[in-house]
Design an enzyme around this catalytic site. Structure first.
Site, PDB file in Angstrom:
ATOM      1  N   GLY A  76       0.851  -1.105   0.016  1.00  9.80           N
ATOM      2  CA  GLY A  76       0.146   0.041   0.070  1.00  9.80           C
ATOM      3  C   GLY A  76       0.900   1.341  -0.182  1.00  9.80           C
ATOM      4  O   GLY A  76       2.225   0.991  -0.211  1.00  9.80           O
ATOM      5  N   GLY A 128      -1.956  -1.546   6.652  1.00  7.98           N
ATOM      6  CA  GLY A 128      -3.143  -0.661   6.929  1.00  7.98           C
ATOM      7  C   GLY A 128      -3.155  -0.165   8.268  1.00  7.98           C
ATOM      8  O   GLY A 128      -2.352  -0.405   9.197  1.00  7.98           O
ATOM      9  N   HIS A 147       5.666  29.661 -18.362  1.00  6.35           N
ATOM     10  CA  HIS A 147       6.609  28.858 -19.153  1.00  6.35           C
ATOM     11  C   HIS A 147       8.087  28.976 -18.432  1.00  6.35           C
ATOM     12  O   HIS A 147       8.497  30.101 -18.467  1.00  6.35           O
ATOM     13  CB  HIS A 147       6.543  29.053 -20.359  1.00  6.35           C
ATOM     14  CG  HIS A 147       7.445  28.266 -21.303  1.00  6.35           C
ATOM     15  ND1 HIS A 147       7.330  26.967 -21.455  1.00  6.35           N
ATOM     16  CD2 HIS A 147       8.697  28.486 -21.953  1.00  6.35           C
ATOM     17  CE1 HIS A 147       8.331  26.299 -22.294  1.00  6.35           C
ATOM     18  NE2 HIS A 147       9.199  27.297 -22.341  1.00  6.35           N
TER      19      HIS A 147
END
Ligand SMILES: Cc1cc2nc3c(=O)[nH]c(=O)nc-3n(C[C@H](O)[C@H](O)[C@H](O)COP(=O)(O)OP(=O)(O)OC[C@H]3O[C@@H](n4cnc5c(N)ncnc54)[C@H](O)[C@@H]3O)c2cc1C
Length: 480
Positions: A188, A283, A456
């Site tokens: 995870g 978890g 930019h």
């Protein structure tokens, strides 16, 4: 000081000073509520002390070392030496700065801080026990309360935390020496983030995952560059296995982690992996079982998550819950948002929780960030969609950073162009997603995003280009 059995009162009691609780306390203070914040461990909770901040500090530090050592293409020849103790000291300094800031901000907002562990005695009373011998306890009566007690790592059978060399994420982030090898159980986001950290420190990392891929819940196209980069770093994966036990090796040189095939009908052999440490990252579970919630009439679901309505109210009208203890996604910013809403509702404001524009970020290499709906979620919800993408390899700025893997993807409603969601994998995805979160929150269209002039050369131009691509007029890619 020994605190006797005195009873005091507060309008708003908040239990837990993590990002849900301390943010709720500061917001309530701003709204002139009389607030008491009880914390049993450290201000800032898991996030500041053992989670988001320390992990991101180590991710950044190891990235710097890794990039410096792999920049021959840019004409840089370096072989950085890592002093983990020094790195950890720097990380601890960052944590200290932030946690002391939390304490100061609470005090400046007239929040009363109380150190101790709170448990409910009845619907309007908690007992707060102070740690340390002879420190006693006190009783606190409240009008309203917010439960923000967070979550703890889930333990699996035969892998007890504190049983060196078994580590949870908190312990892994505090190591003072780099292990030669590590097995990580769980692919995870916490397992994958820390796999990257240790691989860049020079540890041989093997990840065991019971499912068949990394990062469950994320689309395959987002995971692909992360898996590729992990492979390039030498991280090994064993998919379809569950870790079953560990034991010391006979030769006394480290441990062996055993893993069984996850599928009952599998013919695969049991795995035996040698390692110095094993990190379990399978978890997190809510911290709700230690609060005597039943005394206050607060209900939880089967996982122990406190159920709340759209204002954060629990089954007891005057008690609210926020953060990890109130359920998924267990993310700091979700907790802070819920904490603010609960404080505002208690102060009489018409606030409500809205998860629609909730971002989620995985700080892997490269980063993954999402907000709103994915293309398939939007289609499942019955939307006709248009999709625009832009690969970072076509971005001038990405080329100048040497990091061109990944893309920006925007999903919008076909009929009127409203942005429904976005996902990004690539450099600075965690920062770039904010613009698209704002688009979802404001109900902006892809036209709005495309016609916003972006400086930019920046990575954020990729967001504009993806929006233009959705409209069929991207400049720096071929339109589909
Ligand atoms: C390794 C790791 C990395 C992470 N990275 C990220 C990330 O990058 N981004 C992100 O958004 N999230 C991340 N998270 C998740 C994030 O840390 C949590 O979502 C967040 O901390 C939840 O906040 P909270 O306030 O609900 O709970 P917590 O932060 O857990 O705080 C709860 C507090 O309540 C206290 N408490 C508990 N019971 C009592 C009691 N009875 N009396 C008094 N005090 C009590 C605890 O001591 C704790 O301080 C990460 C987590 C980990 C473990």
């Amino acid at each position: 000081m020994v605190v006797g059995d005195v009873t005091t009162g507060t309008d708003l009691l908040i239990i837990g000073a993590g990002p849900a609780g301390y943010v709720a306390a500061i917001r309530a203070g701003q709204l002139d509520l009389d607030v008491t914040l009880v914390e049993k461990d450290a201000y800032g909770g898991t996030c500041l002390n053992y989670g988001c901040i320390p992990s991101k500090a180590l991710i950044t530090a190891t990235d710097i070392a890794h990039e410096a050592g792999n920049a021959e293409e840019m004409g840089i020849h370096a072989d950085p030496a890592i002093d983990l103790a020094g790195m950890v000291e720097w990380k601890d300094g960052v944590v200290d700065q932030l946690t002391s800031g939390v304490e100061k901000l609470c005090k400046a907002n007239q929040v009363t801080l109380l150190e101790g562990t709170a448990t409910f005695a009845d619907e309007h009373t908690v007992r707060v026990s102070h740690s340390g011998e002879g420190q006693g306890s006190e009783t606190l009566e409240f009008e309203n309360a917010i439960v923000a007690t967070g979550s703890r790592p889930i333990e699996i059978p035969n892998f007890e935390y504190g049983d060196e060399p078994v580590l949870n994420s908190k312990q892994a982030l505090a190591l003072d020496a780099v292990p030669d090898s590590m097995v990580i159980v769980g692919a995870g986001y916490i397992g994958m983030e820390l796999a990257g950290v240790f691989a860049k420190l020079g540890t041989d990392v093997t990840v065991i995952e019971m499912l068949d891929s990394i990062l469950p819940g994320y689309d395959d196209d987002l995971k692909r560059p992360v898996k590729q980069r992990a492979n390039d770093l030498g991280i090994e994966f064993e998919f379809g296995y569950t870790a079953s036990e560990w034991h010391d090796r006979d030769d006394g040189d480290g441990i062996q982690v055993l893993a069984e095939p996850a599928a009952d009908d599998s013919d695969d052999e049991r795995l035996e992996l040698d390692a110095e440490k094993v990190l379990v990252a399978v978890g997190r579970q809510p911290v709700s079982d230690t609060l005597a919630l039943e005394e206050a009439g607060i209900e939880t679901d089967d996982r122990g998550i406190i159920e709340t309505d759209s204002r954060g109210r629990t089954s007891a009208e005057h008690i609210f819950a926020a953060g990890d203890v109130a359920g998924e996604p267990m993310l700091a910013h979700k907790g802070s948002m819920e904490g603010k809403v609960a404080a505002e509702v208690i102060a009489g404001e018409p606030s409500a929780i809205d998860h629609q524009a909730m971002p989620a970020v995985v700080f892997t290499d490269p980063e993954i960030a999402t907000v709103g709906m994915t293309e398939s979620e939007a289609e499942d919800d019955g939307f006709e969609t248009i999709v625009g993408t832009f690969p970072f390899r076509a971005s001038g700025r990405a080329l100048t950073t040497g990091d061109t893997d990944g893309f920006v993807k925007i999903v919008a409603e076909e009929s009127d162009g409203y942005v429904l969601g976005a996902s990004i994998v690539g450099p600075e995805a965690s920062e770039l997603i904010a613009e698209l979160g704002l688009a979802v929150e404001l109900g902006a269209t892809v036209e709005d995003v495309a016609s916003t002039v972006h400086a930019h050369p920046t990575l954020s131009e990729s967001v504009m280009e993806a929006a233009e691509n959705a409209l069929g007029h991207a400049i720096h890619t071929l339109n589909r």
